[in-house]
Design a protein around this motif. Structure first.
Motif, PDB file in Angstrom:
ATOM      1  N   ASP A 143      -6.693  -1.634   1.064  1.00 29.41           N
ATOM      2  CA  ASP A 143      -7.520  -2.069   2.180  1.00 29.41           C
ATOM      3  C   ASP A 143      -8.963  -1.823   1.776  1.00 29.41           C
ATOM      4  O   ASP A 143      -9.238  -1.172   0.756  1.00 29.41           O
ATOM      5  CB  ASP A 143      -7.149  -1.349   3.488  1.00 29.41           C
ATOM      6  CG  ASP A 143      -7.298   0.162   3.386  1.00 29.41           C
ATOM      7  OD1 ASP A 143      -8.390   0.635   3.003  1.00 29.41           O
ATOM      8  OD2 ASP A 143      -6.337   0.881   3.678  1.00 29.41           O
ATOM      9  N   GLY A 144      -9.892  -2.352   2.540  1.00 23.99           N
ATOM     10  CA  GLY A 144     -11.280  -2.289   2.151  1.00 23.99           C
ATOM     11  C   GLY A 144     -11.800  -0.875   1.968  1.00 23.99           C
ATOM     12  O   GLY A 144     -12.571  -0.594   1.044  1.00 23.99           O
ATOM     13  N   LYS A 145     -11.354   0.033   2.828  1.00 25.32           N
ATOM     14  CA  LYS A 145     -11.835   1.416   2.737  1.00 25.32           C
ATOM     15  C   LYS A 145     -11.318   2.083   1.465  1.00 25.32           C
ATOM     16  O   LYS A 145     -12.075   2.736   0.732  1.00 25.32           O
ATOM     17  CB  LYS A 145     -11.417   2.202   3.975  1.00 25.32           C
ATOM     18  CG  LYS A 145     -12.036   3.589   4.056  1.00 25.32           C
ATOM     19  CD  LYS A 145     -11.775   4.216   5.419  1.00 25.32           C
ATOM     20  CE  LYS A 145     -12.519   5.532   5.576  1.00 25.32           C
ATOM     21  NZ  LYS A 145     -12.188   6.524   4.565  1.00 25.32           N
ATOM     22  N   LYS A 146     -10.019   1.920   1.196  1.00 26.67           N
ATOM     23  CA  LYS A 146      -9.441   2.524  -0.015  1.00 26.67           C
ATOM     24  C   LYS A 146     -10.078   1.943  -1.272  1.00 26.67           C
ATOM     25  O   LYS A 146     -10.382   2.679  -2.225  1.00 26.67           O
ATOM     26  CB  LYS A 146      -7.923   2.293  -0.051  1.00 26.67           C
ATOM     27  CG  LYS A 146      -7.138   3.274   0.791  1.00 26.67           C
ATOM     28  CD  LYS A 146      -5.690   2.868   0.949  1.00 26.67           C
ATOM     29  CE  LYS A 146      -4.963   2.717  -0.352  1.00 26.67           C
ATOM     30  NZ  LYS A 146      -3.533   2.402  -0.152  1.00 26.67           N
ATOM     31  N   MET A 147     -10.271   0.625  -1.295  1.00 32.28           N
ATOM     32  CA  MET A 147     -10.889   0.019  -2.461  1.00 32.28           C
ATOM     33  C   MET A 147     -12.338   0.478  -2.616  1.00 32.28           C
ATOM     34  O   MET A 147     -12.804   0.783  -3.724  1.00 32.28           O
ATOM     35  CB  MET A 147     -10.821  -1.503  -2.377  1.00 32.28           C
ATOM     36  CG  MET A 147     -11.498  -2.210  -3.556  1.00 32.28           C
ATOM     37  SD  MET A 147     -10.918  -1.673  -5.179  1.00 32.28           S
ATOM     38  CE  MET A 147      -9.389  -2.600  -5.305  1.00 32.28           C
ATOM     39  N   GLY A 148     -13.057   0.544  -1.509  1.00 34.92           N
ATOM     40  CA  GLY A 148     -14.435   1.033  -1.563  1.00 34.92           C
ATOM     41  C   GLY A 148     -14.510   2.442  -2.116  1.00 34.92           C
ATOM     42  O   GLY A 148     -15.384   2.764  -2.935  1.00 34.92           O
ATOM     43  N   GLU A 149     -13.579   3.298  -1.709  1.00 38.31           N
ATOM     44  CA  GLU A 149     -13.573   4.680  -2.204  1.00 38.31           C
ATOM     45  C   GLU A 149     -13.226   4.727  -3.689  1.00 38.31           C
ATOM     46  O   GLU A 149     -13.778   5.554  -4.433  1.00 38.31           O
ATOM     47  CB  GLU A 149     -12.594   5.509  -1.383  1.00 38.31           C
ATOM     48  CG  GLU A 149     -13.088   5.772   0.044  1.00 38.31           C
ATOM     49  CD  GLU A 149     -12.021   6.331   0.959  1.00 38.31           C
ATOM     50  OE1 GLU A 149     -10.830   6.356   0.534  1.00 38.31           O
ATOM     51  OE2 GLU A 149     -12.351   6.724   2.095  1.00 38.31           O
ATOM     52  N   ALA A 150     -12.296   3.848  -4.125  1.00 32.43           N
ATOM     53  CA  ALA A 150     -11.959   3.788  -5.557  1.00 32.43           C
ATOM     54  C   ALA A 150     -13.176   3.352  -6.377  1.00 32.43           C
ATOM     55  O   ALA A 150     -13.445   3.898  -7.455  1.00 32.43           O
ATOM     56  CB  ALA A 150     -10.786   2.835  -5.782  1.00 32.43           C
ATOM     57  N   LEU A 151     -13.917   2.371  -5.863  1.00 33.62           N
ATOM     58  CA  LEU A 151     -15.127   1.914  -6.548  1.00 33.62           C
ATOM     59  C   LEU A 151     -16.205   3.001  -6.543  1.00 33.62           C
ATOM     60  O   LEU A 151     -16.943   3.177  -7.519  1.00 33.62           O
ATOM     61  CB  LEU A 151     -15.658   0.650  -5.885  1.00 33.62           C
ATOM     62  CG  LEU A 151     -14.796  -0.609  -6.062  1.00 33.62           C
ATOM     63  CD1 LEU A 151     -15.210  -1.692  -5.066  1.00 33.62           C
ATOM     64  CD2 LEU A 151     -14.886  -1.145  -7.482  1.00 33.62           C
ATOM     65  N   LYS A 152     -16.288   3.744  -5.446  1.00 32.69           N
ATOM     66  CA  LYS A 152     -17.268   4.823  -5.347  1.00 32.69           C
ATOM     67  C   LYS A 152     -17.014   5.886  -6.415  1.00 32.69           C
ATOM     68  O   LYS A 152     -17.949   6.456  -6.984  1.00 32.69           O
ATOM     69  CB  LYS A 152     -17.184   5.445  -3.956  1.00 32.69           C
ATOM     70  CG  LYS A 152     -18.345   6.348  -3.591  1.00 32.69           C
ATOM     71  CD  LYS A 152     -19.524   5.555  -3.110  1.00 32.69           C
ATOM     72  CE  LYS A 152     -20.580   6.485  -2.519  1.00 32.69           C
ATOM     73  NZ  LYS A 152     -21.779   5.742  -2.108  1.00 32.69           N
TER      74      LYS A 152
END
Length: 452
Positions: A143-152
């Motif tokens: 989901d967008g939050k999990k992917m954003g955290e992985a990118l972070k």
């Protein structure tokens, strides 16, 4: 002029008498999970020098083996002559792997023979460091939050350019998000299973799904509904809310959809400042790319499956692309990729480099990148593979530091040796071993001339 201790005038050691160098053997080692299946190449010579190359991820070593009889006895320093002889045996995508991989090993040998790094033989450096962009997955259903955290987390490692997947596959479990001929979406789900269970003995189970995924984008009649577009836009908005807008974000694997769907998707993406949409259409479809580029402000990028510079020309001349994206193991190798970058510059496009392979291909791409003026960023898939860097022995530790590669001044590609112990630990299950004899290919022959 005085002679040095090595008996050469001025004490200059040419390492190996390059004019006397000859290819004596070619061996291969196939490894699994780097993160792709990759095939490493070792070219042996009549000296202590070895040259290292690689066949494209998910390809076959046969593309390299068939070239062996055409290389035995040749001087590897005659790179252009050899390349012109063997390039007829390459092709697009994985078919370019044998010719391209051999070309890498020839440059490595020539650099070692003359005692200079590959980038110097290409004309020298435009930059000292190569920017690396990190392709990123996240575990489970994204989901967008999990992917954003992985990118972070990638940003925390020093990466200054990011990429993620974004498209149809994220909608397969969402009822009403996709419209297609009945049964097609189920076959797409089966293909996802195949990608997670691709053991040879299980391939028949997924044959229909594999056939379906090989239908080119315009012919699938797969459409994204307004619900699906809302889901994908929300995903992108959430990712940006986590990582911010200061860092470039490219996207890939949008799905096999026709140009009308690509336009709808691109328009939804415009406000999120993407670095590019990658391979959103088959690279051959120049007119469709031109239509898409005229319909949206999102930069477009393609090229990882194109073999030889002349095949990049039509899409570059169309002005549809902002970024060309060759893979050095498909394009024709080091010099061909440098030529592609120069041609892209003439048409106002930057060059990024696709790379999902071992440190051999990575370092070959890095040498090309420092020697190409319009270079943008080099892909990296193996952040989460702790043994990736240990496949080779170099003076670089680590190879990638804070999101950059500082290319070594060591001869050739800068690889001192291959690490057979690590390679053996990760040998592909289908292999008989590493560097096994290829003598059965020594005398394969055909009348190769292309004219009468």
């Amino acid at each position: 002029m005085e002679k040095g201790n090595d008996g050469i005038a001025g004490g200059f050691n040419r390492n190996s008498a390059p004019s006397q160098l000859r290819i004596t053997d070619i061996r291969f080692a196939k490894i699994a999970g780097a993160p792709m299946d990759c095939i490493m190449i070792k070219i042996l010579t009549n000296s202590e020098l070895e040259g290292y190359g690689e066949i494209r991820d998910w390809s076959s070593e046969t593309y390299g083996l068939m070239l062996k009889s055409r290389l035995i006895g040749e001087n590897p320093c005659n790179i252009d002559k050899i390349f012109r002889r063997i390039k007829q045996f390459g092709g697009h995508s994985r078919q370019g792997g044998g010719v391209s991989g051999i070309e890498l090993a020839l440059w490595d040998l020539a650099g070692k023979a003359y005692g200079v790094p590959v980038y110097q033989m290409l004309g020298g450096k435009f930059r000292d460091k190569v920017r690396v962009y990190s392709d990123t997955d996240c575990e489970g259903k994204p989901d967008g939050k999990k992917m954003g955290e992985a990118l972070k987390k990638r940003m925390g490692l020093g990466f200054t350019f990011l990429k993620m997947d974004w498209g149809v596959e994220q909608l397969l479990g969402e009822k009403g998000a996709l419209c297609a001929p009945l049964g097609y979406i189920d076959e797409l789900k089966q293909y996802q299973e195949y990608m997670n269970d691709s053991a040879p003995e299980n391939r028949d189970k997924y044959k229909r799904a594999y056939d379906v995924i090989n239908i080119a984008h315009p012919f699938t009649q797969l459409q994204i509904t307004e619900k699906g577009l809302d889901i994908l836009e929300d995903y992108l908005a959430t990712v940006r809310s986590v990582i911010g807008y200061d860092i470039p974000l490219a996207v890939d694997h949008c799905g096999h959809i026709g140009v009308t769907e690509c336009i709808k998707l691109a328009k939804r993406a415009e406000k999120y400042n993407l670095a590019w949409l990658e391979d959103i259409l088959p690279w051959q479809m120049t007119e469709a790319y031109k239509t898409l580029s005229c319909s949206s402000a999102v930069p477009l990028c393609t090229g990882e499956d194109i073999y030889l510079k002349e095949n990049f020309r039509p899409i570059l001349e169309s002005s549809a692309l902002s970024v060309i994206h060759p893979d050095i193991l498909t394009s024709g190798g080091i010099l061909e990729t440098k030529k592609i970058g120069d041609m892209a510059q003439d048409h106002g496009a930057a060059m990024a480099i696709h790379m999902a392979e071992t440190p051999i291909a990575c370092l070959a791409a890095a040498h090309t990148a420092v020697a190409t003026e319009n270079f943008l960023a080099l892909e990296f898939h193996s952040v989460d593979i702790p043994w990736w860097k240990d496949l080779v022995k170099t003076g670089m530790d680590p190879i990638i530091k804070d999101g950059f590669i500082e290319v070594s001044d060591a001869p050739g590609l800068g690889i001192e040796a291959l690490n057979d112990e690590v390679i053996r630990e990760h040998i592909h299950p289908s292999s008989d071993g590493i560097w096994v004899s290829t003598d059965e290919w020594n005398h394969e022959w055909s009348h190769d001339r292309l004219w009468s």
